[in-house]
Design a protein around this motif. Structure first.
Motif, short mmCIF file in Angstrom:
data_model
loop_
_atom_site.label_atom_id
_atom_site.label_comp_id
_atom_site.label_asym_id
_atom_site.label_seq_id
_atom_site.Cartn_x
_atom_site.Cartn_y
_atom_site.Cartn_z
N UNK A 1 -47.85 12.98 -36.81
CA UNK A 1 -49.33 13.20 -36.11
C UNK A 1 -49.00 13.66 -34.93
N UNK A 2 -49.31 15.03 -34.53
CA UNK A 2 -49.18 16.08 -33.47
C UNK A 2 -50.38 16.04 -32.33
N UNK A 3 -50.11 16.33 -31.21
CA UNK A 3 -50.94 16.53 -30.31
C UNK A 3 -51.30 18.26 -30.22
N UNK B 1 -48.03 8.26 -17.43
CA UNK B 1 -47.86 9.46 -16.76
C UNK B 1 -47.13 10.52 -17.64
N UNK B 2 -47.62 11.87 -17.41
CA UNK B 2 -46.75 12.98 -18.06
C UNK B 2 -45.24 12.98 -17.44
N UNK B 3 -44.40 13.15 -18.17
CA UNK B 3 -43.06 13.36 -17.52
C UNK B 3 -42.90 14.27 -16.60
N UNK B 4 -42.56 13.91 -15.06
CA UNK B 4 -42.46 15.06 -14.26
C UNK B 4 -43.60 15.20 -13.47
N UNK B 5 -44.85 14.44 -14.00
CA UNK B 5 -46.04 14.64 -13.37
C UNK B 5 -46.66 13.32 -13.23
N UNK C 1 -43.10 14.06 -27.75
CA UNK C 1 -41.92 14.54 -27.72
C UNK C 1 -42.00 15.98 -27.46
N UNK C 2 -40.83 16.69 -27.24
CA UNK C 2 -40.72 18.27 -26.90
C UNK C 2 -41.38 19.05 -27.87
N UNK D 1 -45.58 10.07 -29.92
CA UNK D 1 -44.61 8.94 -30.15
C UNK D 1 -45.35 7.83 -29.42
N UNK D 2 -46.26 7.86 -28.79
CA UNK D 2 -46.94 6.62 -28.11
C UNK D 2 -48.58 7.14 -27.93
#
Length: 420
Positions: free
Chosen positions: A250-252, A197-201, A180-181, A186-187
């Protein structure tokens, strides 16, 4: 910012225990890993792959490290004992070897999570606040202190290091996540054939590097829970991460080599990628700087004489052009172009070696022509041998040729005794 001060980060690293997972076979490297684990494979003229995560730990201030080994680990263990066995436990530092030994289980390591689970008692003894799990088979430089700081500040229970990767390269090869932002995961899918894909890419996805930070007690809790599941593969990517992201923090963490404008990370898991990553080092200004005194790469090395280039005649001159040549090598009346020679290599008169990776203790006799090849340790290339100029001829002699035209030669292929 106070939380990013060197003192703050050094306190975090002192409370961290790092476990490097170094038991992988590296099956896509074929005969190159028949007799050694992938982390023990040579790289860059004098190093082994395992030296990179180990050096990252030491340079980051993480001085309590375990290395979990399994597949054909003799040469890896020998290297660790010789090159990394000098740390003083009484000073709060150590690099310990943790071979698969059926600790707490009747099985060998069944997956990445199981490799950690079987060493929980050893990790607990160190009483860390954080446990960092690292892949032992990638080439990169990273200050783990920054990742620890982000983990602490975000309130995460687990942090996953990630980087954008082309979907064409990631398919079936990497764990892929959605965030998320706030960079909360989240997945997560482990090695999907059709990565999200990455949103917008649409051509890129967010891939896991296989490096994780856990709050220690959180890690122990979920490894014990996973052990009770009969249908688990005992793997972080397949089981642990997908099972906790719904209701846990859980964070990236985007991989960031702050020492370079362009991030460097290579998964040398195929013969082509291994050859390519080595070849990048012969560039005048390579993407991976092995000459940075502020971030040195440590390894074990023999005490060897300097490299030597002899003869200066019109048709017999020892030269190396755009090449890397290590100690103990003698280039006697031969020519190297865009080639990496590891230690104790001998190249005899009238031979030409181009675009090749020559592992330690190889001897190339007179009048050989070698192009775009990987020559495994200890090979003796007979006089007049031609390699890499005809795929059909190479394959007829039992050499392996990749789709991109890289020829692998091992001692077994030459009918010579095995060396690793």
């Amino acid at each position: 910012m106070e939380s990013q001060s060197p003192r703050y980060i050094s306190n975090l690293t002192k409370e961290t225990y790092a476990l490097i997972l170094a038991g992988g076979r590296g099956s896509r490297l074929f005969e190159l890993t028949n007799w050694r684990a992938k982390p023990a494979l040579y790289f860059g003229g004098k190093f082994r792959i395992i030296d990179f995560p180990l050096s990252n730990c030491i340079n980051s201030g993480i001085r309590r490290v375990g290395v979990a080994t399994q597949y054909k680990s003799h040469s890896l263990i020998r290297h660790l004992v010789r090159g990394w066995g000098h740390f003083k436990k009484e000073l709060g530092e150590s690099v310990e070897i943790l071979p698969a030994s059926q600790r707490g289980s009747e099985d060998w390591y069944q997956g990445t999570a199981d490799a950690v689970y079987q060493n929980i008692d050893i990790i607990r003894t160190e009483q860390p606040k954080y446990v960092m799990i690292l892949s032992g088979d990638h080439i990169y430089r990273m200050d783990y202190g920054n990742m620890l700081a982000r983990h602490e500040e975000s309130g995460a229970k687990m942090t996953v290091c990630c980087m954008p990767v082309p979907i064409s390269e990631a398919a079936g090869q990497f764990g892929v996540m959605s965030v998320d932002e706030d960079m909360r995961i989240v997945g997560f899918e482990e090695k999907p054939e059709n990565p999200t894909p990455i949103p917008g890419n649409p051509d890129m996805c967010l891939a896991s590097m296989g490096n994780y930070v856990f709050d220690a007690e959180f890690l122990y809790e979920h490894l014990n829970k996973d052990k009770e599941k009969s249908d688990s593969d005992r793997d972080f990517g397949k089981d642990i991460i997908p099972g906790i992201i719904a209701d846990q923090s859980v964070y990236a963490y985007p991989f960031d080599d702050t020492r370079h404008a362009e991030v460097y990370w290579r998964d040398v898991g195929t013969l082509d990628s291994y050859w390519q990553a080595n070849m990048e080092l012969v560039a005048p200004v390579p993407a991976l700087n092995l000459y940075d005194k502020k971030w040195p790469m440590w390894t074990y090395q023999e005490q060897l004489p300097p490299a030597k280039f002899v003869w200066e005649e019109d048709n017999r001159r020892g030269t190396a052009i755009n090449s890397v040549v290590s100690g103990g090598c003698i280039v006697s009346g031969a020519t190297l172009r865009r080639t990496i020679c590891f230690s104790n290599v001998r190249v005899h008169s009238y031979s030409e070696v181009v675009d090749s990776v020559i592992l330690p203790e190889v001897e190339i006799k007179r009048n050989c022509r070698i192009r775009k090849a990987i020559i495994d340790r200890g090979c003796i290339i007979p006089e007049g041998t031609v390699i890499g100029h005809s795929q059909a001829e190479d394959e007829a002699r039992g050499f392996r040729v990749t789709d991109k035209g890289v020829t692998l030669v091992t001692r077994e292929m030459l009918g010579q005794p095995v060396s690793y």
